[in-house]
Design a protein around this motif. Structure first.
Motif, PDB file in Angstrom:
ATOM      1  N   ARG A 272       0.837  -1.211   0.000  1.00  0.00           N
ATOM      2  CA  ARG A 272       0.000   0.000   0.000  1.00  0.00           C
ATOM      3  C   ARG A 272       0.865   1.252   0.000  1.00  0.00           C
ATOM      4  O   ARG A 272       0.590   2.219  -0.701  1.00  0.00           O
ATOM      5  CB  ARG A 272      -0.894   0.040   1.234  1.00  0.00           C
ATOM      6  CG  ARG A 272      -2.123  -0.827   1.125  1.00  0.00           C
ATOM      7  CD  ARG A 272      -2.993  -0.643   2.353  1.00  0.00           C
ATOM      8  NE  ARG A 272      -3.640  -1.883   2.725  1.00  0.00           N
ATOM      9  CZ  ARG A 272      -4.767  -2.333   2.184  1.00  0.00           C
ATOM     10  NH1 ARG A 272      -5.365  -1.631   1.264  1.00  0.00           N
ATOM     11  NH2 ARG A 272      -5.284  -3.479   2.569  1.00  0.00           N
TER      12      ARG A 272
ATOM     13  N   ARG B 207       1.710   5.562  -7.578  1.00  0.00           N
ATOM     14  CA  ARG B 207       0.454   6.110  -8.062  1.00  0.00           C
ATOM     15  C   ARG B 207       0.464   7.635  -8.076  1.00  0.00           C
ATOM     16  O   ARG B 207      -0.090   8.265  -8.954  1.00  0.00           O
ATOM     17  CB  ARG B 207      -0.684   5.613  -7.182  1.00  0.00           C
ATOM     18  CG  ARG B 207      -2.016   6.181  -7.550  1.00  0.00           C
ATOM     19  CD  ARG B 207      -3.119   5.408  -6.888  1.00  0.00           C
ATOM     20  NE  ARG B 207      -3.795   6.146  -5.849  1.00  0.00           N
ATOM     21  CZ  ARG B 207      -4.569   7.200  -6.058  1.00  0.00           C
ATOM     22  NH1 ARG B 207      -4.721   7.662  -7.272  1.00  0.00           N
ATOM     23  NH2 ARG B 207      -5.176   7.800  -5.073  1.00  0.00           N
ATOM     24  N   ARG B 208       1.071   8.215  -7.073  1.00  0.00           N
ATOM     25  CA  ARG B 208       1.076   9.674  -6.974  1.00  0.00           C
ATOM     26  C   ARG B 208       2.287  10.289  -7.668  1.00  0.00           C
ATOM     27  O   ARG B 208       2.526  11.489  -7.578  1.00  0.00           O
ATOM     28  CB  ARG B 208       1.061  10.096  -5.507  1.00  0.00           C
ATOM     29  CG  ARG B 208      -0.184   9.626  -4.768  1.00  0.00           C
ATOM     30  CD  ARG B 208      -1.281  10.662  -4.801  1.00  0.00           C
ATOM     31  NE  ARG B 208      -2.519  10.151  -4.239  1.00  0.00           N
ATOM     32  CZ  ARG B 208      -3.701  10.720  -4.403  1.00  0.00           C
ATOM     33  NH1 ARG B 208      -3.809  11.801  -5.138  1.00  0.00           N
ATOM     34  NH2 ARG B 208      -4.774  10.212  -3.860  1.00  0.00           N
TER      35      ARG B 208
ATOM     36  N   GLN C  34       2.478  16.778   0.311  1.00  0.00           N
ATOM     37  CA  GLN C  34       1.461  15.893  -0.242  1.00  0.00           C
ATOM     38  C   GLN C  34       1.724  14.453   0.183  1.00  0.00           C
ATOM     39  O   GLN C  34       0.825  13.722   0.559  1.00  0.00           O
ATOM     40  CB  GLN C  34       1.459  15.982  -1.768  1.00  0.00           C
ATOM     41  CG  GLN C  34       0.345  16.841  -2.316  1.00  0.00           C
ATOM     42  CD  GLN C  34      -1.032  16.308  -1.973  1.00  0.00           C
ATOM     43  OE1 GLN C  34      -1.394  15.195  -2.291  1.00  0.00           O
ATOM     44  NE2 GLN C  34      -1.808  17.107  -1.265  1.00  0.00           N
TER      45      GLN C  34
ATOM     46  N   LYS D  99       0.732  13.863   3.704  1.00  0.00           N
ATOM     47  CA  LYS D  99      -0.727  13.823   3.846  1.00  0.00           C
ATOM     48  C   LYS D  99      -1.311  12.541   3.255  1.00  0.00           C
ATOM     49  O   LYS D  99      -2.204  11.932   3.835  1.00  0.00           O
ATOM     50  CB  LYS D  99      -1.342  15.034   3.152  1.00  0.00           C
ATOM     51  CG  LYS D  99      -1.149  16.333   3.919  1.00  0.00           C
ATOM     52  CD  LYS D  99      -1.699  17.497   3.120  1.00  0.00           C
ATOM     53  CE  LYS D  99      -1.726  18.779   3.928  1.00  0.00           C
ATOM     54  NZ  LYS D  99      -2.202  19.912   3.097  1.00  0.00           N
ATOM     55  N   GLN D 100      -0.817  12.158   2.101  1.00  0.00           N
ATOM     56  CA  GLN D 100      -1.359  10.951   1.467  1.00  0.00           C
ATOM     57  C   GLN D 100      -1.012   9.709   2.289  1.00  0.00           C
ATOM     58  O   GLN D 100      -1.822   8.798   2.418  1.00  0.00           O
ATOM     59  CB  GLN D 100      -0.853  10.797   0.026  1.00  0.00           C
ATOM     60  CG  GLN D 100      -1.319  11.895  -0.926  1.00  0.00           C
ATOM     61  CD  GLN D 100      -2.818  11.895  -1.184  1.00  0.00           C
ATOM     62  OE1 GLN D 100      -3.519  10.950  -0.850  1.00  0.00           O
ATOM     63  NE2 GLN D 100      -3.322  12.967  -1.769  1.00  0.00           N
TER      64      GLN D 100
ATOM     65  N   LYS E 129      -3.281   9.285   5.113  1.00  0.00           N
ATOM     66  CA  LYS E 129      -4.631   8.850   4.765  1.00  0.00           C
ATOM     67  C   LYS E 129      -4.772   7.335   4.727  1.00  0.00           C
ATOM     68  O   LYS E 129      -5.878   6.819   4.824  1.00  0.00           O
ATOM     69  CB  LYS E 129      -5.003   9.398   3.381  1.00  0.00           C
ATOM     70  CG  LYS E 129      -5.817  10.654   3.451  1.00  0.00           C
ATOM     71  CD  LYS E 129      -5.977  11.269   2.092  1.00  0.00           C
ATOM     72  CE  LYS E 129      -6.940  10.546   1.208  1.00  0.00           C
ATOM     73  NZ  LYS E 129      -7.217  11.318  -0.026  1.00  0.00           N
TER      74      LYS E 129
ATOM     75  N   VAL F 232      -5.265   3.788   5.781  1.00  0.00           N
ATOM     76  CA  VAL F 232      -5.927   3.353   7.010  1.00  0.00           C
ATOM     77  C   VAL F 232      -4.943   2.640   7.952  1.00  0.00           C
ATOM     78  O   VAL F 232      -5.111   2.661   9.157  1.00  0.00           O
ATOM     79  CB  VAL F 232      -7.159   2.478   6.670  1.00  0.00           C
ATOM     80  CG1 VAL F 232      -7.747   1.819   7.907  1.00  0.00           C
ATOM     81  CG2 VAL F 232      -8.224   3.331   5.991  1.00  0.00           C
ATOM     82  N   ASP F 233      -3.905   2.036   7.410  1.00  0.00           N
ATOM     83  CA  ASP F 233      -2.956   1.312   8.256  1.00  0.00           C
ATOM     84  C   ASP F 233      -1.853   2.193   8.843  1.00  0.00           C
ATOM     85  O   ASP F 233      -0.977   1.697   9.544  1.00  0.00           O
ATOM     86  CB  ASP F 233      -2.296   0.181   7.449  1.00  0.00           C
ATOM     87  CG  ASP F 233      -3.263  -0.971   7.224  1.00  0.00           C
ATOM     88  OD1 ASP F 233      -4.018  -1.286   8.161  1.00  0.00           O
ATOM     89  OD2 ASP F 233      -3.262  -1.548   6.125  1.00  0.00           O
ATOM     90  N   THR F 234      -1.874   3.473   8.535  1.00  0.00           N
ATOM     91  CA  THR F 234      -0.804   4.351   9.005  1.00  0.00           C
ATOM     92  C   THR F 234      -1.088   4.884  10.403  1.00  0.00           C
ATOM     93  O   THR F 234      -2.135   5.447  10.658  1.00  0.00           O
ATOM     94  CB  THR F 234      -0.638   5.546   8.042  1.00  0.00           C
ATOM     95  OG1 THR F 234      -0.406   5.040   6.747  1.00  0.00           O
ATOM     96  CG2 THR F 234       0.533   6.423   8.461  1.00  0.00           C
TER      97      THR F 234
END
Lengths: 163, 537
Positions: free
Chosen positions: A18, A25-26, A59, A62-63, A66, A68-70
């Protein structure tokens, strides 16, 4: 500009993909990535060195937050961190060169991890810059193989990532 | 002890799920076998992607997570576009997929696909269930994650052998997720600063986005707007937040927006962005906004703030509470000159003219919407039909649904199915082009099977109109691969499903057709004959 980011994540299967998936992806570039369990076996710590401007770094943080496992994301300021990476370097070393190599290793803080009649394998753990310098010093002997880990980093002083 | 498959069904029941959309297959059969005994109504769609879009429509209208089910392999991969569509518009949908049994995972067996891996970039979160006992916790978490913070799709992939294991069923009452704690309440200091910035503005402008719907804050938005007297525009996802005729509302901004809204954006001195991400189609370039204007950005997702445009006053939180607090503390201003200027621009828009021999889609939608009841839900597809709908379908108190983020063709009919089932008392109209319609027309069967009174308007220009328009403007009108040769007789096709259908060639016939559609108690279909060079705007 290089950014060193420490991330605490749940120690689940799939979390690393992830995190790394988010980078691709970013469109963020990873220089290095290292991961390992922390003192709490349910939590892993990932250290990522990434390249990008200030906006990119913000960014990224922040990403990553986001996911959920962080649990925690922290960008470590470059003048306030201790960073290390480990390298294993196999070089050509004839018996008459061993002493010379040993001296370099001693000065540079490296260890001999393995030896054969014609080679030596050196183990060194330090900053990326120091390791670059070391490789330059020994490159004359003929480097046969290099393996390096990603950088791991921790804050200087008494503060921790949780504080 | 009960079978894990039964536990999955019970979890859905405990979450208040009444309807699921899906398509069965071998790997999800244990679940279907237990669903068979449940009161949950299963809607068999005709393609998995449409199960996802139907759940999307249902979730957006009910404002609660909705559920979609498919089998492993192709069933799961067919969902990917629906997952991505839900992700881009932050729609809470739970996607449940069957997976091959755990001992076979990784060996490329029949109908095996790594769906958690392939969907990773488009999910808010996902689970591959490895231990049957985790099912109650995972379902509880999935619903919580999908429906809180910035909402979004959550995928649960359940191997078939896991579904048949026996477990103790105990549905958790609470969530313990140490890693997931969305910020809901806006920082009070920042809220005060924002209120002051608004109060000192001469030409403030509200820009409302889809986040306002997601936070169920339409009433709060209207109250804030009316109390302060600040004029407003919306993004595409924020359409229908304001009734079209609201005196302070000036339409949709952006690339396909109306001139008044875009003028308002470029002339305002304080831009109040609420529940919107300033996507590239809304804010076509940062230059679009006046350099001197101050930007206030209110969003529940911290990552959206500062991502697309630089912000002077960021505020993270749920816009429902933020808007009601802002309405409390922000004084009414005198923006009469500013609003009059915008009204003046709005009044200068030339009226649309009828075109000989064809039906003008903009005029038609304007007149049709005038006839429709107040609570009408209009679902637009993607393409020119979408822009025509967005700018011409007059909203009163109902809802306009579009998939603004992903731009997925074939959304309107399945999403209308979901919307109609979530709000059976509302009129639901799907607007499609003849391109998208042929990606979704298999769901006409679902409409009949479920006995749904969904109205469908087809804008037929025998072209992929929006791409044609792009090619006309940018590629010297070289119309590459946009002609829809081989189109069927749509009226006959639709009639073959048992749905009353008619074709309208000109505006003269339109009023009567619209009336027949409105009076029809069941589904109804109108095919509109649209000129091939009709423009989007």
């Amino acid at each position: 500009m290089k950014h060193t980011i420490s991330i605490l994540v749940e120690n689940h299967a799939g979390v690393l993909s992830r995190v790394s998936g988010l980078f691709s992806r970013r469109g963020f570039n990873i220089d290095s990535l290292a991961v390992g369990e922390t003192d709490d076996p349910t939590i892993s710590r990932i250290t990522i060195v990434a390249d990008g401007d200030e906006h990119t770094a913000q960014q990224l943080e922040k990403q990553l937050n986001k996911l959920v496992d962080t649990l925690k994301v922290k960008t470590l300021a470059s003048d306030e961190l201790l960073a290390r990476e480990l390298q294993l370097i196999k070089i050509n070393a004839q018996p008459n060169q061993r002493n010379e190599i040993l001296t370099i290793c001693e000065i540079m803080g490296a260890k001999i991890a393995d030896i054969t009649p014609t080679t030596m394998t050196i183990e060194i753990s330090d900053t990326t810059n120091h390791l670059r310098h070391f490789r330059e010093l020994i490159s004359g002997y003929g480097i046969k193989e290099i393996v390096r880990t990603g950088t791991i980093a921790i804050q200087k002083g008494a503060d921790t990532i949780k504080k | 002890m009960i079978q894990a498959a039964e536990a999955m069904v019970k979890c859905l029941e405990r979450e208040g799920i009444k309807v699921v959309y899906g398509y069965p297959g071998a790997a999800i059969c244990p679940f279907y076998d237990k669903l068979y005994d449940s009161d949950i109504h299963h809607v068999l769609v005709r393609h998995e992607v449409n199960a996802g879009h139907a759940a999307n429509g249902y979730a957006r209208i009910s404002n609660k997570p909705a559920v979609c089910v498919a089998t492993s392999g192709p069933g799961a991969t067919n969902l990917i576009t629906a997952i991505a569509t839900a992700y881009m518009d932050s729609v809470p949908v739970i996607f449940i997929t069957g997976q091959v049994s755990t001992d076979q995972i990784g060996s490329d067996v029949f109908q095996e696909a790594d769906i958690t891996g392939s969907a990773m970039p488009f999910v808010k979160h996902s689970y591959l269930v490895k231990n049957a006992a985790d099912i109650p916790r995972i379902f509880k978490e999935a619903f919580y994650i999908a429906g809180t913070g910035r909402k979004g799709p959550v995928l649960i992939d359940v191997p078939s052998d896991i579904q048949t294991k026996m477990i103790d069923f105990d549905y958790p009452e609470t969530i313990s997720l140490r890693t997931y704690k969305p910020t809901v309440k806006g920082n009070p200091m920042q809220l005060k600063k924002i209120s002051e910035a608004i109060a000192s503005a001469k030409r403030p402008l509200i820009c409302a986005g889809g986040g306002v719907f997601l936070s169920d804050a339409r009433d709060e938005l209207l109250r804030f707007t009316e109390k302060t007297g600040i004029p407003a525009v919306s993004t595409m996802m924020g359409l229908s937040l304001y009734p079209t005729s609201h005196p302070l509302y000036f339409g949709m901004m952006g690339m396909h927006g109306v001139n008044t809204a875009n003028e308002a954006v470029s002339r305002c001195d304080t831009f109040i962005l609420i529940g919107a991400r300033a996507g590239d189609r809304a804010v076509t370039s940062p230059k679009f906004l006046a350099k001197s204007s101050k930007i206030i950005h209110i969003d529940i997702d911290p990552a959206e703030i500062g991502k697309n445009i630089a912000v002077d006053y960021p505020l993270v939180g749920d816009c429902k509470t933020i808007l009601s607090e802002l309405a409390e503390i922000t004084p009414k201003g005198d923006y009469s000159e500013w609003t009059a200027m915008l009204s003046d621009i709005q009044n200068r828009v030339p009226t649309e003219e009828e075109n000989e021999g064809f039906l003008n889609p903009k005029l038609f939608l304007k007149r049709l919407s005038g006839e429709m009841p107040e609570n009408t839900i209009c679902v637009a597809d993607v393409g020119q039909n979408q822009i025509w709908t967005c700018n011409n379908f007059e909203m009163k108190g109902g809802r306009l649904l579009v998939n603004g983020g992903m731009g997925t063709m074939g959304y309107a009919i399945p999403a209308a199915v979901g919307a109609k089932m979530a709000a059976p008392e509302s009129e639901v109209v799907a607007i499609c082009g003849d391109g998208a319609f042929q990606m979704e027309m298999m769901e006409l069967a679902t409409i009949m099977q479920e006995n749904l009174s969904v109205k469908i308007i087809l804008m037929r220009n025998n072209r992929l109109g929006m791409v044609r328009e792009l090619q006309t403007n940018k590629y010297q009108d070289r119309q590459a691969a946009v002609r829809l040769k081989g189109n069927p007789d749509f009226v006959k096709l639709v009639e073959s499903y048992g749905i009353p259908a008619e074709r309208v060639e000109t505006m003269a016939e339109a009023a009567q057709a619209a009336k027949r559609m409105k009076d029809a108690t069941g589904p109804y279909f109108i095919e509109c004959n649209v000129y091939k060079y009709e423009t989007s705007l």
